[in-house]
Design an enzyme around this catalytic site. Structure first.
Site, short mmCIF file in Angstrom:
data_model
loop_
_atom_site.label_atom_id
_atom_site.label_comp_id
_atom_site.label_asym_id
_atom_site.label_seq_id
_atom_site.Cartn_x
_atom_site.Cartn_y
_atom_site.Cartn_z
N ASP A 66 0.81 -1.22 0.00
CA ASP A 66 0.00 0.00 0.00
C ASP A 66 0.84 1.27 0.00
OD1 ASP A 66 0.97 -0.42 2.58
OD2 ASP A 66 -0.98 -0.85 3.46
N ASN A 134 -7.23 -3.28 14.40
CA ASN A 134 -8.62 -3.65 14.09
C ASN A 134 -8.69 -4.83 13.14
OD1 ASN A 134 -7.74 -2.52 11.73
ND2 ASN A 134 -9.13 -0.77 11.74
N HIS A 136 -6.97 -5.11 10.31
CA HIS A 136 -6.77 -4.82 8.88
C HIS A 136 -5.48 -5.48 8.36
CE1 HIS A 136 -4.63 -0.68 9.71
NE2 HIS A 136 -3.72 -1.56 9.39
N GLU A 141 -9.48 -1.94 5.59
CA GLU A 141 -10.12 -1.69 6.88
C GLU A 141 -11.36 -2.58 7.04
OE1 GLU A 141 -8.47 -0.14 8.94
OE2 GLU A 141 -8.07 1.98 8.49
C1 GLP Z 1 -0.26 -0.06 8.72
C2 GLP Z 1 0.04 -0.85 7.46
C3 GLP Z 1 -0.15 -2.33 7.68
C4 GLP Z 1 0.51 -2.75 8.96
C5 GLP Z 1 -0.15 -2.07 10.14
C6 GLP Z 1 0.42 -2.44 11.50
O1 GLP Z 1 -1.55 0.41 8.84
N1 GLP Z 1 -0.71 -0.44 6.32
O2 GLP Z 1 0.40 -3.03 6.56
O3 GLP Z 1 0.41 -4.14 9.12
O4 GLP Z 1 0.01 -0.67 9.94
O5 GLP Z 1 1.51 -1.64 11.77
P1 GLP Z 1 2.46 -1.77 13.03
O6 GLP Z 1 3.40 -2.87 12.67
O7 GLP Z 1 3.14 -0.43 13.10
O8 GLP Z 1 1.62 -2.08 14.19
#
Ligand code: GLP
Length: 258
Positions: A66, A134, A136, A141
């Site tokens: 993304d 959440n 995702h 989402e």
């Molecule tokens: C973001 C990314 C996800 C990632 C998530 C968790 O929103 N788009 O790909 O898995 O955050 O991030 P973190 O590892 O900082 O908890």
């Protein structure tokens, strides 16, 4: 789903790094699906260390999940610049074979171009995933179609708040992102999920044991035949069958002779 519960975050990260490095050694021209977020930073440190020890990315292709809409590639918080900083600038991957969706211009055109690039180079051999609080995956989402393709997604307030920590004070994090869809992710041959810490326990439980529902996008992974979920014991805290997963993993290791 194969569930690997490690004692702590460092052991879980090491396990993930070893899996990715082994996949790349077995198939040097792997098409890798890469993720961003805090969880992945030490994973990329581990891969850079493996590269110094001889692991080559020279024949690999990579696709990131993304990108924030509205951020140019050079913006310090764009996922393109995250990837340069945390991995690409330190390994021998060819820049023209590293794909990150474009956050600039028309998001639908960027999404269509990304799907076309995936079709040209894919399928992904190994997709690395983190989990949002959440549930995702990528930026899909809750409420995302389980068959979705790459497209623009509005980010929830909780996701924007969680990711605000990476932005400078006073800077508003983007409201939307271009993300690979859940249907796109499920086309990877093999998927590796890494989730660490107590804050991820509910999302891990929903992903592994919950009903398959758009309300927890990670739960769609239950429909995929080759998913490994690596967690530390804090992130495993809500799993009702944790003892069973530990036993299954111990048996698998003893059969593999490790
Ligand atoms: C973001 C990314 C996800 C990632 C998530 C968790 O929103 N788009 O790909 O898995 O955050 O991030 P973190 O590892 O900082 O908890």
């Amino acid at each position: 789903m194969r569930i690997v519960i490690c004692d702590d975050a460092a052991a879980a990260t090491r396990t993930a790094v070893d899996r990715i490095a082994a996949a790349l050694r077995a198939r040097p021209a792997s098409v890798l699906g890469l993720a961003t977020g805090g969880t992945m930073e030490p994973v990329y440190e581990g891969l850079i260390a493996a590269h110094r020890d001889g692991l080559s990315f020279a024949q690999a292709v990579s696709f990131n999940l993304d990108e924030y809409v509205g951020l140019p590639p050079g913006h310090p918080q764009s996922y393109r610049s995250y990837m340069q900083r945390h991995l690409f600038d330190h390994v021998d991957i060819a820049p023209e074979r590293t794909f990150v969706p474009s956050g600039e211009g028309d998001p639908q055109a960027a999404s269509d171009a990304y799907e076309a690039a995936l079709r040209a180079h894919g399928p992904l051999d190994l997709q690395l995933l983190g989990l949002g609080h959440n549930g995702h995956i990528g930026f899909n989402e809750p409420g995302s179609s389980l068959a979705s393709r790459t497209r623009e997604k509005l980010l929830t307030r909780t996701t924007r708040e969680a990711n605000a920590r990476f932005f400078k004070e006073g800077e508003t994090p983007p409201r939307s992102a271009v993300t690979m869809g859940i249907g796109t992710i499920l086309e990877a041959r093999s998927i590796l999920v890494l989730a660490l810490g107590a804050g991820k326990a509910a999302a891990v439980q929903g992903t592994v044991e919950g009903p398959v529902t758009a309300m927890c996008p990670g739960s769609a992974l239950q429909m995929h035949p080759d998913v490994t979920m690596i967690v530390d014991s804090a992130a495993a805290a809500d799993l009702s069958l944790a003892d069973f997963y530990r036993e299954a993993e111990a048996l698998r290791r003893s059969r593999e002779g490790g």
